[in-house]
Enzyme design. Structure first.
Site, PDB file in Angstrom:
ATOM      1  N   MET A  48       0.914  -0.815   0.020  1.00  0.00           N
ATOM      2  CA  MET A  48      -0.451   0.146   0.017  1.00  0.00           C
ATOM      3  C   MET A  48       0.999   1.354   0.058  1.00  0.00           C
ATOM      4  O   MET A  48       1.992   1.613   0.991  1.00  0.00           O
ATOM      5  CB  MET A  48      -0.538  -0.018   1.154  1.00  0.00           C
ATOM      6  CG  MET A  48      -2.048   1.272   1.245  1.00  0.00           C
ATOM      7  SD  MET A  48      -3.537   0.488   0.945  1.00  0.00           S
ATOM      8  CE  MET A  48      -3.992  -0.485   2.098  1.00  0.00           C
ATOM      9  N   ASP A  49       0.266   2.540  -0.369  1.00  0.00           N
ATOM     10  CA  ASP A  49       1.110   3.703  -1.166  1.00  0.00           C
ATOM     11  C   ASP A  49       0.808   4.612  -0.217  1.00  0.00           C
ATOM     12  O   ASP A  49      -0.566   4.752   0.522  1.00  0.00           O
ATOM     13  CB  ASP A  49       1.787   3.457  -1.881  1.00  0.00           C
ATOM     14  CG  ASP A  49       2.216   4.490  -2.419  1.00  0.00           C
ATOM     15  OD1 ASP A  49       3.238   5.011  -1.308  1.00  0.00           O
ATOM     16  OD2 ASP A  49       3.753   4.241  -3.344  1.00  0.00           O
ATOM     17  N   LEU A  50       1.102   6.080  -0.454  1.00  0.00           N
ATOM     18  CA  LEU A  50       0.975   6.813   0.514  1.00  0.00           C
ATOM     19  C   LEU A  50      -0.724   7.125   0.105  1.00  0.00           C
ATOM     20  O   LEU A  50      -1.943   8.059   0.688  1.00  0.00           O
ATOM     21  CB  LEU A  50       1.404   8.156   0.341  1.00  0.00           C
ATOM     22  CG  LEU A  50       0.759   8.946  -0.668  1.00  0.00           C
ATOM     23  CD1 LEU A  50       1.915  10.576  -0.569  1.00  0.00           C
ATOM     24  CD2 LEU A  50       2.604   8.964  -1.963  1.00  0.00           C
TER      25      LEU A  50
END
Length: 183
Positions: free
Chosen positions: A1-3
């Site tokens: 998961m990213d920002l």
């Protein structure tokens, strides 16, 4: 998961090979949680001064906020002290030059608290007309972190919202629209 709190594309990254593990008493270990607020702040905050510098080259820039609602990467709110009618639009173009991954830029006057989303939304509701205050850069290079951009090229539409009040209005209104500070 990213920002952006979505799954990012798989990237080729360096691999660390651990050969030994040691420890010490009362050690402090700190790690970032991907996609959490700390990650977002560390990504977006360094872009604020680069936007400030570019905007200050074309208008009197007072402050910049890369807000968490825009994933601390895709939205910027820029506060200016408007001196000329085209300052808002010039600030929009300069903000995009200062942060090439930015997708939406909101430019507001000095009476708007850029850290209060209700103030920014109030400026949108009371000072913005889409046919004259919206700046569109279509088919522009975007961020690989934008899940809505073109998957192969990261091309996106960049939008700038000039939420500044006019310096003067015709008729008996001489100083633009009402200030947010009256409430």
């Amino acid at each position: 998961m990213d920002l952006t709190e979505t799954y990012d594309v798989i990237r080729q990254e360096p691999v660390l090979e651990v050969k030994a593990i040691t420890h010490r008493r009362d050690a402090v270990w700190h790690a970032l949680l991907p996609g959490a607020l700390e990650h977002k702040l560390l990504m977006g905050m360094p872009r604020e001064p680069t936007i400030f510098k570019k905007v200050n080259d074309v208008a009197r820039c007072l402050d910049v906020h890369i807000n968490p609602g825009g994933c601390s990467w895709l939205h910027a709110i820029v506060q200016i002290d408007k001196q000329a009618e085209d300052d808002g639009k010039k600030a929009i173009a300069a903000a995009f030059a200062g942060h090439i991954s930015c997708k939406h830029v909101y430019v507001v006057d000095k009476d708007i608290d850029i850290y209060n989303p209700l103030d920014v939304e109030w400026a949108m509701a009371t000072r913005f007309q889409g046919d004259r205050d919206l700046v569109v850069f279509d088919r522009a290079p975007g961020s690989s972190l934008d899940p809505s951009a073109d998957a192969g090229t990261h091309v996106t539409a960049r939008l700038g919202f000039d939420l500044t009040a006019p310096l003067e209005l015709p008729g008996n209104l001489s100083s633009g629209l009402p200030s947010r500070r009256w409430i």
